[in-house]
Design a protein around this motif. Sequence first.
Motif, mmCIF file in Angstrom:
data_model
loop_
_atom_site.group_PDB
_atom_site.id
_atom_site.type_symbol
_atom_site.label_atom_id
_atom_site.label_comp_id
_atom_site.label_asym_id
_atom_site.label_seq_id
_atom_site.Cartn_x
_atom_site.Cartn_y
_atom_site.Cartn_z
ATOM 1 N N LEU A 1 17.855 -30.985 71.130
ATOM 2 C CA LEU A 1 19.258 -30.870 71.537
ATOM 3 C C LEU A 1 20.001 -32.187 71.360
ATOM 4 C CD1 LEU A 1 19.406 -28.668 74.776
ATOM 5 C CD2 LEU A 1 19.731 -27.991 72.398
ATOM 6 N N LYS A 2 19.319 -33.294 71.561
ATOM 7 C CA LYS A 2 19.993 -34.598 71.527
ATOM 8 C C LYS A 2 20.449 -34.987 70.121
ATOM 9 C CE LYS A 2 17.899 -38.413 72.158
ATOM 10 N NZ LYS A 2 17.162 -39.502 72.818
ATOM 11 N N THR A 3 19.957 -34.265 69.099
ATOM 12 C CA THR A 3 20.379 -34.592 67.728
ATOM 13 C C THR A 3 21.426 -33.606 67.184
ATOM 14 O OG1 THR A 3 18.654 -33.257 66.647
ATOM 15 C CG2 THR A 3 18.090 -35.522 67.271
ATOM 16 N N PRO B 1 24.747 -32.014 73.197
ATOM 17 C CA PRO B 1 26.159 -32.031 72.816
ATOM 18 C C PRO B 1 27.026 -31.319 73.846
ATOM 19 C CG PRO B 1 24.988 -30.378 71.548
ATOM 20 C CD PRO B 1 23.957 -31.100 72.361
ATOM 21 N N GLU B 2 28.297 -31.660 73.853
ATOM 22 C CA GLU B 2 29.257 -30.993 74.737
ATOM 23 C C GLU B 2 29.869 -29.760 74.068
ATOM 24 O OE1 GLU B 2 30.152 -31.905 77.975
ATOM 25 O OE2 GLU B 2 28.342 -33.106 77.695
ATOM 26 N N VAL C 1 15.420 -31.383 59.764
ATOM 27 C CA VAL C 1 16.256 -31.788 60.891
ATOM 28 C C VAL C 1 15.990 -33.266 61.186
ATOM 29 C CG1 VAL C 1 16.040 -29.448 61.811
ATOM 30 C CG2 VAL C 1 14.608 -31.244 62.765
ATOM 31 N N LEU C 2 16.673 -33.789 62.181
ATOM 32 C CA LEU C 2 16.376 -35.140 62.667
ATOM 33 C C LEU C 2 15.509 -35.014 63.913
ATOM 34 C CD1 LEU C 2 19.868 -36.876 62.339
ATOM 35 C CD2 LEU C 2 17.942 -36.996 60.749
ATOM 36 N N ASP C 3 14.462 -35.827 63.987
ATOM 37 C CA ASP C 3 13.651 -35.796 65.200
ATOM 38 C C ASP C 3 14.354 -36.568 66.314
ATOM 39 O OD1 ASP C 3 13.212 -38.519 64.809
ATOM 40 O OD2 ASP C 3 11.169 -38.282 64.061
ATOM 41 N N GLU C 4 13.697 -36.700 67.448
ATOM 42 C CA GLU C 4 14.338 -37.316 68.618
ATOM 43 C C GLU C 4 14.639 -38.794 68.415
ATOM 44 O OE1 GLU C 4 12.802 -34.720 72.384
ATOM 45 O OE2 GLU C 4 11.303 -35.921 71.338
ATOM 46 N N LYS C 5 14.020 -39.416 67.409
ATOM 47 C CA LYS C 5 14.318 -40.804 67.088
ATOM 48 C C LYS C 5 15.295 -40.935 65.929
ATOM 49 C CE LYS C 5 9.930 -42.613 68.845
ATOM 50 N NZ LYS C 5 8.707 -43.405 68.533
ATOM 51 N N GLY C 6 15.844 -39.801 65.487
ATOM 52 C CA GLY C 6 16.837 -39.818 64.423
ATOM 53 C C GLY C 6 16.266 -39.884 63.028
ATOM 54 N N SER D 1 30.389 -39.383 68.541
ATOM 55 C CA SER D 1 30.325 -40.142 69.783
ATOM 56 C C SER D 1 30.982 -39.404 70.952
ATOM 57 C CB SER D 1 30.988 -41.513 69.609
ATOM 58 O OG SER D 1 32.377 -41.374 69.372
ATOM 59 N N LYS D 2 31.720 -38.349 70.653
ATOM 60 C CA LYS D 2 32.339 -37.533 71.697
ATOM 61 C C LYS D 2 31.429 -36.385 72.139
ATOM 62 C CE LYS D 2 36.377 -39.694 71.277
ATOM 63 N NZ LYS D 2 37.199 -40.252 72.352
ATOM 64 N N GLY D 3 30.226 -36.342 71.580
ATOM 65 C CA GLY D 3 29.300 -35.268 71.926
ATOM 66 C C GLY D 3 29.619 -33.967 71.218
ATOM 67 N N VAL D 4 30.217 -34.052 70.033
ATOM 68 C CA VAL D 4 30.619 -32.862 69.276
ATOM 69 C C VAL D 4 29.832 -32.801 67.971
ATOM 70 C CG1 VAL D 4 32.526 -31.665 68.141
ATOM 71 C CG2 VAL D 4 32.929 -32.899 70.274
ATOM 72 N N GLY D 5 29.244 -31.645 67.688
ATOM 73 C CA GLY D 5 28.525 -31.435 66.437
ATOM 74 C C GLY D 5 29.308 -30.524 65.513
ATOM 75 N N LEU D 6 29.361 -30.876 64.227
ATOM 76 C CA LEU D 6 30.065 -30.076 63.219
ATOM 77 C C LEU D 6 29.046 -29.533 62.225
ATOM 78 C CD1 LEU D 6 33.080 -32.437 62.366
ATOM 79 C CD2 LEU D 6 33.050 -30.530 63.963
ATOM 80 N N TYR D 7 29.118 -28.221 61.984
ATOM 81 C CA TYR D 7 28.193 -27.588 61.049
ATOM 82 C C TYR D 7 28.977 -26.835 59.981
ATOM 83 C CZ TYR D 7 24.469 -29.091 64.009
ATOM 84 O OH TYR D 7 23.592 -29.902 64.693
ATOM 85 N N PHE D 8 28.785 -27.249 58.738
ATOM 86 C CA PHE D 8 29.505 -26.658 57.610
ATOM 87 C C PHE D 8 28.656 -25.552 56.993
ATOM 88 C CE2 PHE D 8 30.975 -30.998 58.125
ATOM 89 C CZ PHE D 8 32.351 -30.850 58.089
ATOM 90 N N VAL D 9 29.259 -24.377 56.851
ATOM 91 C CA VAL D 9 28.564 -23.216 56.286
ATOM 92 C C VAL D 9 29.232 -22.871 54.962
ATOM 93 C CG1 VAL D 9 27.802 -20.852 56.706
ATOM 94 C CG2 VAL D 9 28.167 -22.401 58.647
ATOM 95 N N THR D 10 28.457 -22.930 53.868
ATOM 96 C CA THR D 10 29.045 -22.708 52.544
ATOM 97 C C THR D 10 27.956 -22.253 51.585
ATOM 98 O OG1 THR D 10 30.483 -23.714 50.879
ATOM 99 C CG2 THR D 10 28.721 -25.095 51.781
#
Length: 513
Positions: free
Chosen positions: A43-45, A283-284, A389-394, A316-325
């Motif tokens: 979740l943190k990534t 994320p928020e 994906v990114l693991d918990e250490k990025g 940095s605002k806790g927002v994730g963007l996912y592009f679907v194409t």
Amino acid sequence: MSKTDAFIEEIQQGYTCKGDFITLGGAMYNEETFANAQIKIPLKTLNRHGLIAGATGTGKTKTLQVLAENLSNKGIPVLLMDLKGDLSGIAQPSPGHVKIDERHEKIGVPFEATGFPVEILTLSEQKGTRLRATVSEFGPVLLSRILNVTETQAGILAIIFKYCDDNKLPLLDLNDLKKALQYATGEGREEIQKEYGSISKTSTGSIIRKIIEIEQQGGDLFFGERSFEIDDLLRQDEQGRGYINIIRLTDIQDKPKLFSTFMLSLLAEIYSTMPEQGDSDRPELVLFLDEAHLIFNQASSALLDQIENIVKLIRSKGVGLYFVTQNPTDVPDGVLGQLGLKIQHALRAFTAKDRKAIKLTAENYPISEFYDTAEVLTSLGIGEALVSVLDEKGRPTPLAQTMLRAPMSRMDVLTNQELKKLVEGSELTEKYNESIDRESAYELLNEKIEKAEAAEAKEAAQAERKKLDKRSSSSRGSSSGNSSSGTQKAIIKVLTSATFIRGALGILNKMMR
């Protein structure tokens, strides 16, 4: 150790999560799915953004649905762009199917059919809670980039916004902005030039034409009051599940200017409204931008720069963007490089251009000793994808061919009756669907123009009267009576003229009796 055992060990180590996570599916190797090698997303990534790509019919929308459902279960609100109209079924539980049970048995994840809390939003006159924003909230810089104006025209827009702010003239809708531009080169030209500098009529005409282009794509419905508040996207239901906010965009697929305008304004509003989160554990808010190529295809270079900057900063605002194409190449390199999660469904190689695109796509993924990535991309089945994906250490995880879990909600649209019930039961519909048309720049500037016209008419009448009085005093004898009569007629003619009556009285008489 066999190669299969080495593969399982690599997946287990690469996708280990100490904190909270979402299970996406089970890893595959040599056409076998392993329940003990599950693909987990920390979740943190999830605020590190992502991409869901693949040819038509390969399961991108269902993958999006799976992610939205699991985020909701974790209490994380979601915003979905529904351009095809096939996401509303998230509000109802899946009817289930024997093939779904077989799939979940293979990946070792229990299946539970359930519906989720859904809010239907709309930019147009479709059923749903209306989304609006005022011109003032956009500001001159963002509006200039959306309209793709020249540097000189952008300066004019800045002057217009400054003048309206200084004179308490609210710019709420596009009529307000057009009226302010017309006023700046018309009745208010001297006033504005004295305080803010000269403005070219040619330039304002060009800006107005670009505003009309936005209007023709439905922008007149989007700009206005009441403005949608970002906090209303961050709600949870009584069970603590995050709301899945679905924006129905089925009627604006052929209006890319409106779509990109809305998306950029929404991202800018989210960025300016939400507080800094730092490196949080979850994320928020997560946004899924379906048919993402519509954002980029007709965007100007300035607009693309703005989008790229927001993608970099909004994390940095806790927002994730996912592009679907359909293809990763639909997304500009500057944005693609910011995406941590990549879910790649099958690509089809019908032409030499397709084969070249597949090779380029394969190079975007970690090198794997277990897969020929370019070959796997053309052989993936429906509901299967290459995942990194990114693991918990990025750090990027090993590449994994994955059998994805099935959606828990209905994989189909709501009926008209279900949709009507959902919209009517919304707490937000009553709040935002009332149309507000308060006094703003359009009305205030019209009033200012009318007062100016009335003052001009009054001055003209007084000047004519003085002129006639002077003639009257120089007249003698019997001609004085006739002169007096002539003077009265001249005054009556001025006082009853259309210009004077419209300006001083606000009406236009059809006939003087």
